[in-house]
Design an enzyme around this catalytic site. Sequence first.
Site, PDB file in Angstrom:
ATOM      1  N   GLY A  14     -32.780 -10.290 -36.842  1.00  0.00           N
ATOM      2  CA  GLY A  14     -33.346  -9.162 -36.097  1.00  0.00           C
ATOM      3  C   GLY A  14     -34.822  -9.268 -35.749  1.00  0.00           C
ATOM      4  O   GLY A  14     -35.510  -8.240 -35.657  1.00  0.00           O
ATOM      5  N   ASN A  16     -36.003 -10.179 -32.813  1.00  0.00           N
ATOM      6  CA  ASN A  16     -36.152  -9.559 -31.491  1.00  0.00           C
ATOM      7  C   ASN A  16     -36.104  -8.039 -31.605  1.00  0.00           C
ATOM      8  O   ASN A  16     -36.808  -7.333 -30.875  1.00  0.00           O
ATOM      9  CB  ASN A  16     -35.077 -10.073 -30.531  1.00  0.00           C
ATOM     10  CG  ASN A  16     -35.478 -11.393 -29.919  1.00  0.00           C
ATOM     11  OD1 ASN A  16     -36.402 -11.458 -29.096  1.00  0.00           O
ATOM     12  ND2 ASN A  16     -34.826 -12.469 -30.329  1.00  0.00           N
ATOM     13  N   MET A  92     -23.787 -11.423 -31.981  1.00  0.00           N
ATOM     14  CA  MET A  92     -22.983 -12.634 -31.804  1.00  0.00           C
ATOM     15  C   MET A  92     -21.484 -12.352 -31.692  1.00  0.00           C
ATOM     16  O   MET A  92     -20.663 -13.102 -32.198  1.00  0.00           O
ATOM     17  CB  MET A  92     -23.274 -13.628 -32.947  1.00  0.00           C
ATOM     18  CG  MET A  92     -24.743 -13.967 -33.113  1.00  0.00           C
ATOM     19  SD  MET A  92     -25.582 -14.494 -31.602  1.00  0.00           S
ATOM     20  CE  MET A  92     -25.217 -16.233 -31.622  1.00  0.00           C
ATOM     21  N   ARG A  93     -21.119 -11.273 -31.023  1.00  0.00           N
ATOM     22  CA  ARG A  93     -19.711 -10.994 -30.712  1.00  0.00           C
ATOM     23  C   ARG A  93     -19.549 -10.959 -29.207  1.00  0.00           C
ATOM     24  O   ARG A  93     -20.383 -10.364 -28.508  1.00  0.00           O
ATOM     25  CB  ARG A  93     -19.268  -9.617 -31.247  1.00  0.00           C
ATOM     26  CG  ARG A  93     -19.421  -9.395 -32.722  1.00  0.00           C
ATOM     27  CD  ARG A  93     -18.614 -10.311 -33.580  1.00  0.00           C
ATOM     28  NE  ARG A  93     -17.176 -10.226 -33.385  1.00  0.00           N
ATOM     29  CZ  ARG A  93     -16.310 -11.113 -33.869  1.00  0.00           C
ATOM     30  NH1 ARG A  93     -16.745 -12.161 -34.548  1.00  0.00           N
ATOM     31  NH2 ARG A  93     -15.025 -10.971 -33.669  1.00  0.00           N
ATOM     32  N   LEU A  95     -18.098  -9.468 -25.939  1.00  0.00           N
ATOM     33  CA  LEU A  95     -17.699  -8.095 -25.602  1.00  0.00           C
ATOM     34  C   LEU A  95     -16.629  -8.119 -24.515  1.00  0.00           C
ATOM     35  O   LEU A  95     -16.617  -9.006 -23.658  1.00  0.00           O
ATOM     36  CB  LEU A  95     -18.927  -7.311 -25.129  1.00  0.00           C
ATOM     37  CG  LEU A  95     -20.002  -7.128 -26.213  1.00  0.00           C
ATOM     38  CD1 LEU A  95     -21.317  -6.660 -25.589  1.00  0.00           C
ATOM     39  CD2 LEU A  95     -19.540  -6.140 -27.282  1.00  0.00           C
ATOM     40  N   ASN A 109     -29.342  -8.534 -22.461  1.00  0.00           N
ATOM     41  CA  ASN A 109     -29.158  -9.521 -23.524  1.00  0.00           C
ATOM     42  C   ASN A 109     -30.319 -10.501 -23.476  1.00  0.00           C
ATOM     43  O   ASN A 109     -30.908 -10.725 -22.416  1.00  0.00           O
ATOM     44  CB  ASN A 109     -27.848 -10.288 -23.295  1.00  0.00           C
ATOM     45  CG  ASN A 109     -27.614 -11.345 -24.363  1.00  0.00           C
ATOM     46  OD1 ASN A 109     -27.781 -11.081 -25.561  1.00  0.00           O
ATOM     47  ND2 ASN A 109     -27.233 -12.539 -23.943  1.00  0.00           N
ATOM     48  N   HIS A 111     -31.173 -14.504 -24.298  1.00  0.00           N
ATOM     49  CA  HIS A 111     -30.494 -15.779 -24.543  1.00  0.00           C
ATOM     50  C   HIS A 111     -31.558 -16.859 -24.749  1.00  0.00           C
ATOM     51  O   HIS A 111     -32.518 -16.942 -23.977  1.00  0.00           O
ATOM     52  CB  HIS A 111     -29.597 -16.127 -23.353  1.00  0.00           C
ATOM     53  CG  HIS A 111     -28.828 -17.384 -23.569  1.00  0.00           C
ATOM     54  ND1 HIS A 111     -27.744 -17.461 -24.426  1.00  0.00           N
ATOM     55  CD2 HIS A 111     -28.992 -18.633 -23.071  1.00  0.00           C
ATOM     56  CE1 HIS A 111     -27.278 -18.695 -24.429  1.00  0.00           C
ATOM     57  NE2 HIS A 111     -28.014 -19.435 -23.622  1.00  0.00           N
ATOM     58  N   ASP A 147     -23.166 -14.996 -20.722  1.00  0.00           N
ATOM     59  CA  ASP A 147     -24.479 -15.557 -20.399  1.00  0.00           C
ATOM     60  C   ASP A 147     -24.709 -15.692 -18.900  1.00  0.00           C
ATOM     61  O   ASP A 147     -25.400 -16.602 -18.434  1.00  0.00           O
ATOM     62  CB  ASP A 147     -24.692 -16.897 -21.125  1.00  0.00           C
ATOM     63  CG  ASP A 147     -24.681 -16.733 -22.636  1.00  0.00           C
ATOM     64  OD1 ASP A 147     -25.039 -15.646 -23.116  1.00  0.00           O
ATOM     65  OD2 ASP A 147     -24.295 -17.678 -23.347  1.00  0.00           O
TER      66      ASP A 147
HETATM   67  C1  GAR Z   1     -32.310 -15.249 -30.764  1.00  0.00           C
HETATM   68  O1  GAR Z   1     -32.838 -16.535 -30.587  1.00  0.00           O
HETATM   69  C2  GAR Z   1     -31.453 -14.857 -29.566  1.00  0.00           C
HETATM   70  O2  GAR Z   1     -31.953 -15.351 -28.349  1.00  0.00           O
HETATM   71  C3  GAR Z   1     -30.140 -15.504 -29.920  1.00  0.00           C
HETATM   72  O3  GAR Z   1     -29.994 -15.287 -31.294  1.00  0.00           O
HETATM   73  C4  GAR Z   1     -31.283 -15.241 -31.900  1.00  0.00           C
HETATM   74  C5  GAR Z   1     -31.368 -13.973 -32.717  1.00  0.00           C
HETATM   75  O4  GAR Z   1     -32.554 -13.950 -33.450  1.00  0.00           O
HETATM   76  N1  GAR Z   1     -29.074 -14.950 -29.176  1.00  0.00           N
HETATM   77  C6  GAR Z   1     -28.010 -15.642 -28.803  1.00  0.00           C
HETATM   78  O5  GAR Z   1     -27.849 -16.813 -29.078  1.00  0.00           O
HETATM   79  C7  GAR Z   1     -26.999 -14.850 -28.015  1.00  0.00           C
HETATM   80  N2  GAR Z   1     -26.008 -15.709 -27.479  1.00  0.00           N
HETATM   81  P1  GAR Z   1     -33.093 -12.599 -34.052  1.00  0.00           P
HETATM   82  O6  GAR Z   1     -31.924 -11.972 -34.824  1.00  0.00           O
HETATM   83  O7  GAR Z   1     -34.197 -13.008 -34.969  1.00  0.00           O
HETATM   84  O8  GAR Z   1     -33.558 -11.739 -32.922  1.00  0.00           O
END
Ligand code: GAR
Length: 216
Positions: A14, A16, A92-93, A95, A109, A111, A147
Amino acid sequence: MRRLRTAILISGRGTNMDALVTAARDKEFPAEIALVMSNRPDAPGLARAKAMGLATAAVDHKIHAGREEFERSMQILLETYRIDFICLAGFMRLLTPWFIGAWSGRMLNIHPALLPSYRGLHTHERALAEGVKIHGCTVHFVVPQMDEGPIVAQAAVPVLDDDTPESLGARVLKQEHRIYPLALGLVASGAVRVEGNRVLGAVAANDRALTAPTVI
Ligand code: GAR
């Protein structure tokens, strides 16, 4: 100013989410974080959100019979908290089209790659394996195709000779934390408009650095 009641959906650490929460502490920011929700009850980000005094919810995908049932549970909570807008932040699910349709134009989102390159997982490993010199991250509207969807913001970082997936990922993550709040701010304030697959107005509306390559 009415601030958009925003839910952040996470699955893990978490960071972000932290960046979005920090931005939304400013009362002038056009979105407020009204809920942090995770499909993993033990997500470290969920515990941190709770400790910060935010409303939190765990909807464990494992105890639901299928995707639709899982999403219906989330939807009930989103309605209960009168959520206007969703930010997926390491959620990471996959939808279903039903859920994505319900939030069409109201879900972003982040990425960890410069889309449309490197959709899917293990983006930093794949960027290194392919020898690209520029890598980065993307904030985009969510559409049923994984994506894909109109791009609100991107930031680029150089790939260095001695990079590992971890060092490259850390450089990208720093930029994620910068552009996700910027992108949410642009969308929530109505500064940008979506035309087909393009989001227009981002540079003029806010920060020229938003779409410019970032050299570290
Ligand atoms: C981040 O790097 C995000 O871009 C990626 O997961 C990480 C989560 O980090 N998302 C994906 O890969 C989505 N397909 P965080 O929990 O520290 O924000």
